[in-house]
Motif scaffolding. Structure first.
Motif, PDB file in Angstrom:
ATOM      1  N   ALA A  46       0.794  -1.224   0.021  1.00 35.53           N
ATOM      2  CA  ALA A  46       0.109   0.098  -0.143  1.00 35.53           C
ATOM      3  C   ALA A  46       0.858   1.254  -0.031  1.00 35.53           C
ATOM      4  N   VAL A  47       0.840   1.911  -1.082  1.00 37.69           N
ATOM      5  CA  VAL A  47       1.360   3.382  -1.043  1.00 37.69           C
ATOM      6  C   VAL A  47       0.766   4.531  -0.944  1.00 37.69           C
ATOM      7  N   GLU A  48       1.645   5.393  -0.545  1.00 38.13           N
ATOM      8  CA  GLU A  48       1.039   6.982  -0.217  1.00 38.13           C
ATOM      9  C   GLU A  48       2.132   7.841  -0.952  1.00 38.13           C
ATOM     10  N   VAL A  49       1.635   8.622  -2.052  1.00 32.56           N
ATOM     11  CA  VAL A  49       2.374   9.735  -2.398  1.00 32.56           C
ATOM     12  C   VAL A  49       1.977  11.039  -1.653  1.00 32.56           C
ATOM     13  N   VAL A  50       2.770  11.515  -1.060  1.00 33.58           N
ATOM     14  CA  VAL A  50       2.356  12.760  -0.124  1.00 33.58           C
ATOM     15  C   VAL A  50       3.265  13.927  -0.721  1.00 33.58           C
ATOM     16  N   LEU A  51       2.482  14.784  -1.253  1.00 30.33           N
ATOM     17  CA  LEU A  51       2.738  16.249  -1.848  1.00 30.33           C
ATOM     18  C   LEU A  51       2.574  17.136  -0.849  1.00 30.33           C
ATOM     19  N   SER A  52       3.680  17.801  -0.123  1.00 30.05           N
ATOM     20  CA  SER A  52       3.481  18.729   0.695  1.00 30.05           C
ATOM     21  C   SER A  52       3.875  20.233   0.269  1.00 30.05           C
ATOM     22  N   ASN A  53       3.347  21.299   0.873  1.00 34.26           N
ATOM     23  CA  ASN A  53       3.744  22.459   0.498  1.00 34.26           C
ATOM     24  C   ASN A  53       3.017  22.742  -1.057  1.00 34.26           C
ATOM     25  N   VAL A  54       1.906  22.243  -1.119  1.00 36.67           N
ATOM     26  CA  VAL A  54       1.033  22.439  -2.350  1.00 36.67           C
ATOM     27  C   VAL A  54       0.320  23.726  -2.140  1.00 36.67           C
ATOM     28  N   LYS A  55       0.550  24.673  -3.176  1.00 37.19           N
ATOM     29  CA  LYS A  55      -0.404  26.044  -3.213  1.00 37.19           C
ATOM     30  C   LYS A  55      -1.433  25.495  -4.371  1.00 37.19           C
ATOM     31  N   ASN A  56      -2.663  25.613  -3.631  1.00 40.81           N
ATOM     32  CA  ASN A  56      -3.955  25.429  -4.502  1.00 40.81           C
ATOM     33  C   ASN A  56      -4.144  26.409  -5.363  1.00 40.81           C
ATOM     34  N   PRO A  57      -5.002  25.878  -6.543  1.00 41.52           N
ATOM     35  CA  PRO A  57      -5.256  26.994  -7.725  1.00 41.52           C
ATOM     36  C   PRO A  57      -6.179  27.969  -6.960  1.00 41.52           C
ATOM     37  N   SER A  58      -5.976  29.227  -7.581  1.00 44.16           N
ATOM     38  CA  SER A  58      -6.906  30.346  -7.127  1.00 44.16           C
ATOM     39  C   SER A  58      -8.229  30.152  -7.093  1.00 44.16           C
ATOM     40  N   PHE A  59      -8.600  29.183  -8.311  1.00 46.05           N
ATOM     41  CA  PHE A  59      -9.945  28.910  -8.446  1.00 46.05           C
ATOM     42  C   PHE A  59     -10.392  27.684  -8.115  1.00 46.05           C
ATOM     43  N   GLY A  60     -11.496  27.447  -7.620  1.00 43.06           N
ATOM     44  CA  GLY A  60     -11.691  25.974  -7.191  1.00 43.06           C
ATOM     45  C   GLY A  60     -12.132  25.338  -8.524  1.00 43.06           C
ATOM     46  N   GLY A  61     -12.485  23.806  -8.241  1.00 42.08           N
ATOM     47  CA  GLY A  61     -12.708  22.902  -9.403  1.00 42.08           C
ATOM     48  C   GLY A  61     -12.536  21.723  -9.052  1.00 42.08           C
ATOM     49  N   VAL A  62     -12.757  20.860 -10.026  1.00 38.16           N
ATOM     50  CA  VAL A  62     -12.465  19.198  -9.840  1.00 38.16           C
ATOM     51  C   VAL A  62     -11.358  18.833 -10.888  1.00 38.16           C
ATOM     52  N   TYR A  63     -10.271  18.330 -10.345  1.00 41.78           N
ATOM     53  CA  TYR A  63      -8.966  18.147 -11.115  1.00 41.78           C
ATOM     54  C   TYR A  63      -8.701  16.652 -10.982  1.00 41.78           C
ATOM     55  N   TYR A  64      -8.438  15.831 -12.142  1.00 40.13           N
ATOM     56  CA  TYR A  64      -8.154  14.466 -12.309  1.00 40.13           C
ATOM     57  C   TYR A  64      -6.683  14.436 -12.258  1.00 40.13           C
ATOM     58  N   PHE A  65      -6.220  13.776 -11.188  1.00 42.68           N
ATOM     59  CA  PHE A  65      -4.611  13.574 -11.252  1.00 42.68           C
ATOM     60  C   PHE A  65      -4.473  12.073 -11.521  1.00 42.68           C
ATOM     61  N   ASN A  66      -3.927  11.758 -12.670  1.00 40.84           N
ATOM     62  CA  ASN A  66      -3.688  10.340 -13.155  1.00 40.84           C
ATOM     63  C   ASN A  66      -2.601   9.592 -12.653  1.00 40.84           C
ATOM     64  N   CYS A  67      -2.375   8.218 -12.259  1.00 47.53           N
ATOM     65  CA  CYS A  67      -1.143   7.576 -11.660  1.00 47.53           C
ATOM     66  C   CYS A  67      -0.956   6.631 -12.662  1.00 47.53           C
ATOM     67  N   GLN A  68       0.413   6.695 -13.097  1.00 50.48           N
ATOM     68  CA  GLN A  68       0.804   5.674 -13.824  1.00 50.48           C
ATOM     69  C   GLN A  68       2.164   5.084 -13.319  1.00 50.48           C
ATOM     70  N   VAL A  69       2.689   4.041 -13.538  1.00 52.57           N
ATOM     71  CA  VAL A  69       3.974   3.486 -12.992  1.00 52.57           C
ATOM     72  C   VAL A  69       4.750   2.636 -13.855  1.00 52.57           C
TER      73      VAL A  69
END
Length: 170
Positions: free
Chosen positions: A127-150
């Motif tokens: 079981a894996v967790e990818v942790v992205l810290s210090n992320v500055k979110n976009p100025s405008f809200g919305g739904v974003y699809y983050f795709n993972c490939q290995v």
């Protein structure tokens, strides 16, 4: 008596509202018409609520049953309309809660791609967790699809699709 009842009503609304706010930004939950099959939706958590133009930490999970092969590279793509920023030095991969040493993290801003290279392949069935810290979110809200490939070590250099995290920024 009237003030007491008013205070009690306000307090009960606040107490029941906080868990709902926290719960709303974890895991994919119930998604209608996403275009992504339910079995391809990956769980996640936004530690600081996913507020537009705010700082956040994304914990993107890959369940053990999806990790059928060892992984030598993680490639995370995101849409071109996502205008947030990532801190390459604050990206980590965790297995069983422990950070895996990384040899390199590359953020291709123009290509909308984050490549993560562990020093040693992540074992299959982890079981894996990818942790992205210090992320500055976009100025405008919305739904974003983050795709993972290995990419598996020694494999034909073709990335394999693992799933999609459907992030909602308020």
């Amino acid at each position: 008596m009237r003030r007491l009842l008013s205070a009690l009503a306000v307090t009960s609304c606040l107490v029941t509202g906080f868990p709902a706010l926290t719960w709303a930004q974890s895991l994919p939950g119930f998604t209608l018409f996403s275009g992504v099959k339910a079995e391809n939706q990956l769980p996640f958590r936004l530690d600081f609520g996913g507020q537009a133009n705010g700082w956040d930490r994304y914990i993107l999970r890959i369940p053990a049953q999806r990790m059928k092969l060892a992984v030598g590279q993680f490639a995370i793509t995101y849409p071109d309309y996502y205008k947030g920023t990532f801190d390459q030095k604050k990206i980590e991969v965790r297995v069983k809660g422990k950070a895996v040493p990384l040899s390199e993290v590359k953020w291709d801003k123009e290509g909308k791609l984050i490549n993560i290279f562990p020093q040693e392949p992540v074992p299959a069935g982890s079981a894996v967790e990818v942790v992205l810290s210090n992320v500055k979110n976009p100025s405008f809200g919305g739904v974003y699809y983050f795709n993972c490939q290995v990419l598996s070590p020694g494999d034909v250099p073709l990335l394999r699709y693992m799933g999609t995290w459907i992030l909602s920024i308020n």
